[in-house]
Write a protein that holds these residues in place. Structure first.
Motif, short mmCIF file in Angstrom:
data_model
loop_
_atom_site.label_atom_id
_atom_site.label_comp_id
_atom_site.label_asym_id
_atom_site.label_seq_id
_atom_site.Cartn_x
_atom_site.Cartn_y
_atom_site.Cartn_z
N GLU A 286 0.81 -1.22 0.00
CA GLU A 286 0.00 0.00 0.00
C GLU A 286 0.84 1.27 0.00
O GLU A 286 0.49 2.26 -0.65
N ASP A 287 1.96 1.27 0.72
CA ASP A 287 2.75 2.49 0.84
C ASP A 287 3.88 2.59 -0.19
O ASP A 287 4.29 3.69 -0.56
N PHE A 288 4.37 1.43 -0.63
CA PHE A 288 5.53 1.45 -1.53
C PHE A 288 5.29 0.73 -2.86
O PHE A 288 6.20 0.60 -3.66
N ALA A 289 4.06 0.27 -3.06
CA ALA A 289 3.68 -0.37 -4.32
C ALA A 289 4.58 -1.55 -4.67
O ALA A 289 4.87 -1.82 -5.83
N SER A 325 7.65 0.27 -10.20
CA SER A 325 6.44 0.59 -9.43
C SER A 325 6.80 1.31 -8.14
O SER A 325 6.14 2.29 -7.74
N ASN A 328 7.85 4.98 -8.90
CA ASN A 328 6.67 5.82 -9.20
C ASN A 328 5.95 6.21 -7.93
O ASN A 328 5.49 7.35 -7.79
N ARG A 329 5.86 5.27 -6.98
CA ARG A 329 5.17 5.58 -5.73
C ARG A 329 5.96 6.60 -4.92
O ARG A 329 5.38 7.54 -4.33
N SER A 332 5.43 10.02 -6.41
CA SER A 332 4.08 10.54 -6.15
C SER A 332 3.93 11.04 -4.72
O SER A 332 3.12 11.93 -4.44
N ARG A 333 4.70 10.49 -3.83
CA ARG A 333 4.63 10.91 -2.42
C ARG A 333 5.63 12.03 -2.12
O ARG A 333 5.75 12.48 -0.99
#
Length: 369
Positions: A286-289, A325, A328-329, A332-333
């Motif tokens: 959920e937090d790091f994909a 992935s 990208n996460r 985004s954060r």
């Protein structure tokens, strides 16, 4: 004072004892106010044995206040990493800059000027002025409070209203007209070596002032000083990840609005009552994909002020689409991140918790980095 002869005896006995028994500590080999200031800040709430290697590294890297003022905050924090209470390092850096700009690069000799600098309170100002400049200013740290409360049999709780003022007044009244710095250090040394906390056995038979000590005469040493109730530690569970790829492992920088701001750490998160294996899988996804099964390494204990942390450490290799992935996460954060090799860690400000994780890896994962 009620008994001027007692005060004079106290001074003579303590200074004589200190001359023969003082530990050969590196900051006692200098009269440089800058280095004395650095040592006093490092010694706040930190044991002498812990401070020595940090002091030596710090004074070698920043031998003058000018060098410290010109350094980056990240460089200062990196040298402070593991010593804890990182606000001290930030305030040392800020004070160095202010001293260069406002005091011609010289540690002030005026009490109120010292108090105007970040991180310097009444105790630190008194220590600098008495030890570096031999000016008549008292000091009052934990060791001195313990000695004074026993010598004068003070039965009030140390944080009770007015008690600190009484102790400061006593520290000032027993101060000699000359050798104030030596006397202040003798008081601290007595508290560190002889007049020990109640949980340890004080060495009253070796104390140079036992005949002057009211607590010793009244058999009250084990009962004094009266301490305030300790704050109960908050127990925290967290998971932490070693995300590995060919360039090394991932670290994140803590944002400015949290504890330990600007420090680098391994990715992780606090958890509640959820089993840590289940939480680790969920947080990664959920937090790091990152969708995968992390390998559990071990759990370790760590403390930060009043927090007792149990950290469950997991390892997972990332590459290809999994790494894409993850990146990208992170973007985004808007997290500050780096991939580093193990030997690069020493040049970055980081919590000693990461060092514990590295030690955890040594016996079983020597080929990872």
């Amino acid at each position: 004072m009620k008994d001027l002869k007692k005060a004079e005896d106290l001074r003579v006995r303590l200074i004589s004892w200190y001359a023969d028994n003082a530990r050969p500590l590196p900051w006692r080999e200098t009269h440089d106010p800058y280095l004395i200031w650095i040592s006093e800040i490092m010694l706040q709430q930190t044991q002498v044995a812990t401070v020595i290697p940090y002091y030596l590294k710090f004074s070698k890297r920043f031998p003058t206040i000018k060098r410290l003022a010109e350094a980056s905050l990240e460089e200062v924090l990196a040298l402070w990493s593991g010593l804890g209470y990182y606000k001290r390092a930030r305030q040392v850096k800020q004070s160095a800059e202010q001293i260069i700009k406002g005091f011609d690069g010289l540690i002030p000799r005026v009490h109120k000027d010292l108090l105007s600098l970040p991180g310097i309170g009444k105790y630190t100002a008194g220590a600098i002025l008495s030890i570096a400049y031999d000016l008549n200013y008292p000091i009052l740290d934990g060791n001195v409070m313990r000695v004074l409360s026993r010598v004068f049999a003070m039965d009030e709780v140390l944080n009770a209203k007015g008690v600190q003022n009484k102790l400061w007044s006593l520290a000032e009244k027993i101060l000699p007209e000359k050798k104030a710095g030596m006397f202040n250090q003798a008081l601290m040394e007595l508290g560190a070596l002889i007049c020990l906390p109640s949980g340890k056995k004080s060495l009253c038979h070796d104390c140079p002032i036992s005949k002057l000590c009211e607590a010793h005469q009244k058999d009250l040493v084990s009962q004094l000083p009266k301490l305030p109730e300790k704050r109960e530690k908050v127990k925290i569970q967290q998971v932490m990840f070693l995300l590995l790829e060919k360039k090394g492992f991932l670290i994140l920088q803590r944002p400015d609005d949290v504890l330990l701001k600007g420090m680098w750490e391994l990715p992780g998160k606090e958890i509640s009552d959820q089993p840590h294996q289940e939480a680790a899988y969920q947080i990664l996804k959920e937090d790091f994909a990152v969708d995968g099964n992390p390998h559990y390494l071990s759990s370790l204990s760590h403390s930060i002020t009043y927090r007792a942390i149990t950290c469950h450490v997991y390892l997972i290799h990332v590459s290809g689409e999994v790494k894409k992935s993850l990146m990208n996460r992170l973007e985004s954060r808007t997290l500050e991140y780096r991939w580093i090799q193990r030997d690069e860690l020493q040049d970055l400000p980081h919590s000693s918790l990461i060092d514990k994780v590295m030690l955890l890896l040594d016996p079983v994962q020597k080929d990872l980095f």
